[in-house]
Design a protein around this motif. Structure first.
Motif, short mmCIF file in Angstrom:
data_model
loop_
_atom_site.label_atom_id
_atom_site.label_comp_id
_atom_site.label_asym_id
_atom_site.label_seq_id
_atom_site.Cartn_x
_atom_site.Cartn_y
_atom_site.Cartn_z
N ASN A 12 121.61 11.56 39.44
CA ASN A 12 120.81 10.43 39.39
C ASN A 12 120.60 10.26 37.91
O ASN A 12 119.64 11.13 37.44
N THR A 16 114.14 5.01 33.90
CA THR A 16 112.88 5.13 33.85
C THR A 16 112.19 3.96 34.95
O THR A 16 113.04 3.13 35.23
N HIS A 17 110.99 4.34 35.08
CA HIS A 17 110.28 3.31 35.86
C HIS A 17 108.88 2.74 35.20
O HIS A 17 108.08 3.64 34.86
N ALA A 20 105.74 2.80 37.41
CA ALA A 20 105.42 3.51 38.53
C ALA A 20 105.82 4.91 38.43
O ALA A 20 106.66 5.31 37.48
N THR A 21 105.03 5.90 38.83
CA THR A 21 105.13 7.25 39.01
C THR A 21 106.13 7.73 40.11
O THR A 21 106.12 6.96 41.15
N GLU A 22 107.21 8.56 39.88
CA GLU A 22 108.12 8.84 41.23
C GLU A 22 107.64 10.31 41.56
O GLU A 22 107.52 11.27 40.78
N LEU A 24 109.05 13.31 43.92
CA LEU A 24 110.28 13.65 44.64
C LEU A 24 110.04 15.05 45.57
O LEU A 24 109.33 15.84 45.07
N GLN A 65 117.86 13.47 37.96
CA GLN A 65 118.28 14.47 38.92
C GLN A 65 119.49 14.95 38.94
O GLN A 65 120.38 14.02 38.78
#
Length: 111
Positions: A12, A16-17, A20-22, A24, A65
């Motif tokens: 992946n 960036t977002h 938002a925080t991602e 996983l 990722q």
């Protein structure tokens, strides 16, 4: 929320977002994750996650990722010793192999 199934060595790519925080969670296998901190540091933070691990990518930071597949446990000694990041001290390696520091430096540049 999203579910992603990665092919072996699937990526992946860097993204960036901005709003938002991602978070996983690894359900199966192992996954290399990483992000780069903001200016002026721009430090690359990376970790290998295993089944059950959780990782948080802070809002707005560039991250990625990569499915690293199954690791059978092979360690190539020369790559490990002379290609480690950060480098193993040339003083330490010169003493360990009983050679001049310049030889260690030459080996490290090849890896």
């Amino acid at each position: 929320m999203v579910r992603i199934d990665y092919a072996p060595w699937g990526i992946n790519s860097l993204h960036t977002h901005p709003r938002a925080t991602e978070i996983l969670i690894v359900i199966e296998g192992s996954l290399e994750v990483g992000f780069v901190t903001s200016n002026p540091e721009n430090r690359h933070i990376t970790k290998i996650l295993k089944k059950g691990d959780v990782f948080v990518f802070p809002v707005g930071l560039i991250h990625y990722q990569r499915n690293i597949g199954q690791n059978p446990g092979v360690i190539t000694i020369a790559n490990t010793i002379f290609g480690s990041k950060p480098d193993i001290s040339t003083d330490l390696l010169a003493k360990a192999f009983q050679v001049d520091k310049s030889i260690v430096w030459q080996l490290q540049t090849k890896f």
